[in-house]
Design an enzyme around this catalytic site. Structure first.
Site, short mmCIF file in Angstrom:
data_model
loop_
_atom_site.label_atom_id
_atom_site.label_comp_id
_atom_site.label_asym_id
_atom_site.label_seq_id
_atom_site.Cartn_x
_atom_site.Cartn_y
_atom_site.Cartn_z
N HIS A 81 0.84 -1.21 0.00
CA HIS A 81 0.00 0.00 0.00
C HIS A 81 0.87 1.26 0.00
CE1 HIS A 81 -3.27 -2.74 0.93
NE2 HIS A 81 -4.13 -1.75 0.83
N HIS B 148 1.19 -4.02 9.22
CA HIS B 148 2.62 -3.89 8.93
C HIS B 148 3.37 -3.34 10.13
CE1 HIS B 148 2.69 -4.88 4.67
NE2 HIS B 148 1.60 -4.16 4.51
#
EC number: 3.1.3.-
Length: 416
Positions: free
Chosen positions: A154, A205
């Site tokens: 992303h 993450h």
């Protein structure tokens, strides 16, 4: 002039051949020398330690959790995801901004391929859940959680796409404005920062994933801004484009590294690899008809909003129908071709009768009858090939081709 064109074609064919030979050489060398395993053994332990060490920071960030932030960052992640961009690209092509749509497609494909390759080479874990709270609001996010962590796709995609979009807008302005450049850059940086923070907040993450995604994204963006005009010129005006890109797409399926454990990353790459092939071949064939720089653009007198909405209403059902037909045709033809060529195949999703085993020559036949293709399978350490890869590739190639070739032809026919 004729001699110049001939020299250009010869030079183009030379570098195309060198690229394909280079990829084949890399596939053979990396398979024989086990490059993926060696790189993983060097990088994975260090990255895993950074992920574990970053858990306390994630927990501190998640202490400020509430429903509004959950919904905001989940929605923001969906807006900058590859599936969203994929759904948005047809609308961009049909709006008349062909060059922007082409570049966005190729850039997404490049980011997706390189990012997923690095993920599967390193095979680094995501933050452990628990103690980290992982929020997966959509099916797409659940699939993303099954991938490896480093780098953050992303973050990488947002850096590249927002950076290129800013470059495109600024270069399209008739006059330079320092204030527009400043505010555009600030807006792009804000979006990247929100995405990066959101991925940590959602527990998807660790900080090392974000930093690596940011660094790789900046490098890719710099490279892309250097070569994008030459690449677009090659796609729209050179010879052998379709044959070269077909061979390139096929080889990239084999060049993809094998992860430590299976993840959805390869499926994503296969789908977008097919999309890229469909876009490139379709644009190359119909550039002068539908995708040139003088094509009517949305909000212009030639393409008012009412006509554009008509395009969407005609185009969306058409491309979905083409996707269904491409999938059905691939499910019917690919197994027959594979069996005829002696390629052992299996299916994990699309063809139930091939689930769980390889189909091909009977085991009591002489081994030397299988031919070179099966020997290639054995060389690449595959007992059989998943036919779903080919089916997925062809259905998305057909869908993308219809976006830039079939559907614009329909628009022309019905005066949209």
């Amino acid at each position: 002039m004729k001699k110049i064109l001939e020299r250009s074609m010869e030079g183009s064919g030379t570098w195309q051949g060198l690229v394909l030979v280079g990829i084949v050489t890399w596939i053979c060398a990396s398979s024989y020398l086990k490059f993926t395993h060696k790189f993983r053994s060097l990088l994975q332990p260090w990255v895993a330690r950074q992920v574990v060490g970053g858990v306390p920071l994630i927990l501190r960030i998640q202490k400020c959790q509430n429903g509004v932030l959950d919904a905001f960052f989940s929605g923001l992640s969906c807006v900058v995801s590859v599936p969203f961009y994929t759904a948005f690209l047809p609308l961009l092509f049909w709006s008349g901004h062909g060059r922007l749509a082409r570049q966005m497609t190729l850039l997404i494909a490049f980011c997706d391929y390189l990012g997923n390759c690095i993920k599967d080479v390193v095979s680094a874990p995501r933050p452990s859940c628990p103690p980290v709270r992982r929020i997966t609001a959509t099916k797409d996010e659940e699939d993303n959680a099954m991938e490896y962590g480093l780098p953050s796709s992303h973050t990488l995609n947002t850096v590249c796409l927002s950076g290129y979009l800013l470059h495109y807008v600024l270069s399209s302005l008739e006059y330079e404005s320092v204030s527009i450049q400043y505010y555009g850059f600030a807006l792009a940086c804000l979006l990247v920062a929100l995405i990066a923070f959101g991925r940590v907040y959602l527990g998807m993450h660790s900080v090392v994933d974000i930093v690596s995604g940011l660094a790789i994204g900046v490098l890719i963006l710099g490279l892309w801004l250097t070569v994008n005009e030459k690449l677009d010129d090659f796609i729209t005006s050179k010879q052998n484009v379709s044959s070269f890109w077909t061979a390139l797409s096929f080889l990239l399926l084999f060049a993809y590294p094998t992860p430590e454990h299976p993840t959805p990353s390869y499926e994503y790459h296969t789908a977008f690899n097919g999309v890229t092939l469909g876009i490139v071949t379709g644009v190359q064939q119909t550039y002068s008809q539908f995708h040139h720089e003088a094509a009517p653009r949305i909000f212009s007198p030639e393409l008012p909003i009412s006509s554009y909405l008509g395009r969407v209403m005609v185009g969306i059902p058409t491309i979905l129908l083409v996707k269904f037909c491409s999938k059905s045709l691939a499910k019917w033809t690919l197994p027959m071709v594979s069996n005829a060529l002696g390629i052992p195949i299996r299916s994990s999703m699309y063809i139930p009768k091939l689930k769980g085993y390889a189909s091909g020559k009977k085991t009591d036949e002489p081994k030397n009858s299988v031919g070179y293709l099966q020997k290639l399978c054995e060389f690449l350490s595959h007992d059989s090939f998943d036919i779903d890869t080919g089916i997925r590739f062809f259905q998305y190639a057909g869908l993308a081709w219809s976006v830039v070739d079939l559907v614009p032809s329909l628009f022309s026919y019905v005066n949209l």
